[in-house]
Design an enzyme around this catalytic site. Sequence first.
Site, short mmCIF file in Angstrom:
data_model
loop_
_atom_site.label_atom_id
_atom_site.label_comp_id
_atom_site.label_asym_id
_atom_site.label_seq_id
_atom_site.Cartn_x
_atom_site.Cartn_y
_atom_site.Cartn_z
N CYS A 1 -12.09 5.35 1.75
CA CYS A 1 -11.65 4.36 0.77
C CYS A 1 -12.54 4.29 -0.46
O CYS A 1 -12.12 3.83 -1.51
CB CYS A 1 -11.63 2.95 1.36
N ASP B 1 -12.08 -6.25 -4.27
CA ASP B 1 -11.94 -5.07 -3.40
C ASP B 1 -11.94 -3.75 -4.16
O ASP B 1 -11.61 -2.70 -3.59
CB ASP B 1 -10.62 -5.18 -2.60
N HIS C 1 -4.18 1.06 7.50
CA HIS C 1 -3.71 2.13 6.63
C HIS C 1 -3.54 3.40 7.48
O HIS C 1 -4.19 3.52 8.52
CB HIS C 1 -4.74 2.46 5.53
N LEU D 1 -10.57 -9.15 0.56
CA LEU D 1 -9.63 -9.25 1.69
C LEU D 1 -10.26 -8.65 2.94
O LEU D 1 -10.89 -7.60 2.89
CB LEU D 1 -8.36 -8.45 1.37
N ARG E 1 0.93 -2.63 3.36
CA ARG E 1 0.67 -2.43 1.93
C ARG E 1 1.63 -1.45 1.26
O ARG E 1 1.88 -1.53 0.07
CB ARG E 1 -0.76 -1.89 1.74
N ARG F 1 -5.15 -7.00 -5.62
CA ARG F 1 -5.68 -5.66 -5.91
C ARG F 1 -4.85 -4.90 -6.94
O ARG F 1 -5.29 -3.87 -7.44
CB ARG F 1 -5.75 -4.84 -4.61
N GLU G 1 -9.95 4.44 -3.47
CA GLU G 1 -8.94 5.33 -2.91
C GLU G 1 -7.53 4.73 -2.96
O GLU G 1 -6.54 5.47 -3.04
CB GLU G 1 -9.28 5.64 -1.45
N ASP G 2 -7.46 3.41 -2.91
CA ASP G 2 -6.13 2.79 -2.84
C ASP G 2 -5.38 2.81 -4.17
O ASP G 2 -4.18 2.54 -4.20
CB ASP G 2 -6.26 1.36 -2.31
#
Length: 253
Positions: free
Chosen positions: A248, A60, A161, A18, A131, A85, A65-66
């Site tokens: 990230c 991704d 973010h 993405l 998100r 994701r 981190e996400d």
Amino acid sequence: MFKHVIVKTPGRSYVNGLTTSDLGAPDYETLLEQHAAYVEALKACGVSVTHLPASEEFPDSTFVEDTAVLTQEFAIVTNPGADSRNGEIKEMELVLKDFYKRLYSIKAPGTLDGGDVLQADDHFYIGISDRTNEEGARQFKEIAEAEGYQATIVPLQKFFHLKTGIAYLGNNLMVVAGEFIDHPDFEKYDKLTVPAEDEYSANCILVNDYVIIPKGYEETKRKMNQAGYQTIELEMSEFQKQDGGLSCLSLRF
Ligand code: CIR
């Protein structure tokens, strides 16, 4: 002090991940070099590294981190807001079970990306973004408060973010860009202000005795050095092409 980090090698599918940027297609070999340099920089900061192999099914997934938010005492597995994701959390949950007894998770209909959570001492800031939705932020706040932390929900205006535009360097010092420069929620902090043209450098990480920053932002580096921080600069071009920053690429705890 951080003792551990988790990172994940990007797969070849990374180039199909993405992005909203118009910086062109990432070069995979250069990407791997930049990722290797990132891991070396973390090691130089004195942490041990859990290095996960690439997963081609999740383009991704190098942006670990996400998938989680970690403290010294507990971990929260997120529920990433992008469909492509969301499955990344399965692997991360298994990895975290080895490190944590207190493992929470954000549940649908709540969504939350770790990139939307900033920890400043005993205070969490939780961004609401494309998100992270209100329910995800509410669940996070509830968990954090039950664990004895303060938590503030911050609806984002423009940033992708929360941590795209803000970082905490300890000692009450916030690195701020764009909408966070005069944001009332961050009034109580000292500020290291990043101008619009250097905005990418607002996403930096304090790892023990060093701040890791993207290469090419002399003014940000100068201000940090002047504030007494040692800096490590890293080339980040191939990550920037897919909307990724320094924070990230790792989970630090
Ligand atoms: C994405 O759109 O999810 C990735 N291409 C970039 C994620 C960057 N993560 C972060 O800022 N925490």
